[in-house]
Design an enzyme around this catalytic site. Structure first.
Site, short mmCIF file in Angstrom:
data_model
loop_
_atom_site.label_atom_id
_atom_site.label_comp_id
_atom_site.label_asym_id
_atom_site.label_seq_id
_atom_site.Cartn_x
_atom_site.Cartn_y
_atom_site.Cartn_z
CE LYS A 1 -3.90 -2.26 2.33
NZ LYS A 1 -4.92 -2.12 3.41
CE1 TYR B 1 -9.43 -2.65 0.62
CE2 TYR B 1 -8.50 -0.77 -0.55
CZ TYR B 1 -8.34 -1.91 0.24
OH TYR B 1 -7.09 -2.30 0.64
CG PHE C 1 -13.03 2.36 7.47
CD1 PHE C 1 -12.57 1.75 6.30
CD2 PHE C 1 -13.69 1.56 8.41
CE1 PHE C 1 -12.75 0.40 6.08
CE2 PHE C 1 -13.86 0.20 8.19
CZ PHE C 1 -13.39 -0.38 7.01
NE ARG D 1 -6.37 -11.91 5.86
CZ ARG D 1 -7.04 -10.75 5.76
NH1 ARG D 1 -7.12 -10.10 4.60
NH2 ARG D 1 -7.60 -10.22 6.80
CB THR E 1 -7.20 -5.59 9.89
OG1 THR E 1 -7.74 -6.73 9.22
CG2 THR E 1 -7.51 -4.32 9.12
NE ARG F 1 -2.35 -5.75 7.06
CZ ARG F 1 -3.54 -6.27 6.73
NH1 ARG F 1 -4.11 -7.19 7.48
NH2 ARG F 1 -4.16 -5.86 5.64
CG ASN G 1 -3.52 -2.31 6.86
OD1 ASN G 1 -3.37 -1.95 5.69
ND2 ASN G 1 -4.57 -3.00 7.25
CG HIS H 1 -5.31 -6.30 -0.23
ND1 HIS H 1 -6.52 -6.16 0.41
CD2 HIS H 1 -5.48 -7.29 -1.15
CE1 HIS H 1 -7.38 -7.02 -0.12
NE2 HIS H 1 -6.77 -7.71 -1.07
CD GLU I 1 -8.97 -8.99 -3.40
OE1 GLU I 1 -9.82 -8.71 -2.55
OE2 GLU I 1 -7.84 -9.45 -3.11
P1 GDP Z 1 -7.97 -6.62 5.64
O1 GDP Z 1 -8.66 -7.74 4.91
O2 GDP Z 1 -7.11 -7.10 6.79
O3 GDP Z 1 -7.21 -5.69 4.73
O4 GDP Z 1 -9.11 -5.75 6.36
P2 GDP Z 1 -10.56 -5.28 5.87
O5 GDP Z 1 -10.98 -5.97 4.61
O6 GDP Z 1 -11.47 -5.37 7.05
O7 GDP Z 1 -10.36 -3.73 5.57
C1 GDP Z 1 -9.78 -3.28 4.38
C2 GDP Z 1 -8.84 -2.15 4.69
O8 GDP Z 1 -9.57 -1.05 5.19
C3 GDP Z 1 -7.81 -2.44 5.79
O9 GDP Z 1 -6.70 -3.17 5.34
C4 GDP Z 1 -7.45 -1.05 6.24
O10 GDP Z 1 -6.54 -0.41 5.33
C5 GDP Z 1 -8.80 -0.35 6.17
N1 GDP Z 1 -9.53 -0.43 7.44
C6 GDP Z 1 -10.11 -1.52 8.02
N2 GDP Z 1 -10.70 -1.22 9.19
C7 GDP Z 1 -10.52 0.12 9.36
C8 GDP Z 1 -10.91 1.04 10.37
O11 GDP Z 1 -11.56 0.69 11.38
N3 GDP Z 1 -10.55 2.36 10.19
C9 GDP Z 1 -9.84 2.76 9.09
N4 GDP Z 1 -9.52 4.07 8.98
N5 GDP Z 1 -9.45 1.92 8.12
C10 GDP Z 1 -9.78 0.61 8.24
#
Ligand code: GDP
Length: 139
Positions: free
Chosen positions: A11, A51, A59, A87, A93, A104, A114, A117, A128
């Site tokens: 990222k 996304y 967010f 993962r 996350t 991470r 973070n 992805h 994807e």
């Molecule tokens: P991942 O699968 O671990 O990437 O997590 P998710 O699919 O739940 O979320 C996608 C992305 O959104 C994450 O990797 C973060 O960059 C962002 N994100 C997730 N949860 C939050 C949150 O609570 N706040 C903010 N600002 N960003 C978030």
């Protein structure tokens, strides 16, 4: 049956900190083979599409702004049980909850910024991968 392909993006926070080489090295050291690779910068529409599942989250706008703030490095990775294995390599996350030694834990600065992805299912890995790479760009 578990698939052997996953999709990742380094990222903009991590590319901006010049961590691309270190992260790719961790990925290949962990036994993943790179099957496709490119650096690109997402448009607002491309980030929103990637996304889309999060479009109703509070967010979402911040996430799109962040993901378009600089270049990303996208890759298709191959390894047995790739989605789950990757993962585990990247960690939770939220870096505060990520296990020691994960990408991470080492390189993320917040739940949003973070570093990487990783696909969350075999089905999403294929979707994807196709979002970023044509058949001519996959090896
Ligand atoms: P991942 O699968 O671990 O990437 O997590 P998710 O699919 O739940 O979320 C996608 C992305 O959104 C994450 O990797 C973060 O960059 C962002 N994100 C997730 N949860 C939050 C949150 O609570 N706040 C903010 N600002 N960003 C978030």
């Amino acid at each position: 049956m578990k698939g052997n392909i996953t999709f990742t993006m380094i990222k903009p926070d991590a590319t901006g900190k010049n961590l691309t080489g270190k992260i790719l090295s961790m990925i290949t050291e962990a036994g993943f083979t790179i099957r496709a690779l490119k650096m690109t910068r997402l448009s607002k529409e491309q980030a929103e599409g990637f996304y889309a599942v999060h479009k109703d989250k509070p967010f979402f706008n911040d996430l799109v702004k962040f993901m378009t703030s600089g270049p990303v490095v996208a890759a298709i990775l191959e390894k047995e049980n790739a989605v789950e294995s990757f993962r585990a390599l990247i960690g939770a996350t939220n870096p505060a909850n990520a296990a020691e030694g994960t990408i991470r834990k080492l390189y993320a600065s917040s739940v949003q910024e973070n570093a990487v992805h990783g696909s969350d299912s075999d089905e999403n890995a294929q979707i994807e991968a196709s979002y970023f790479f044509s058949n001519l760009e996959r090896f």
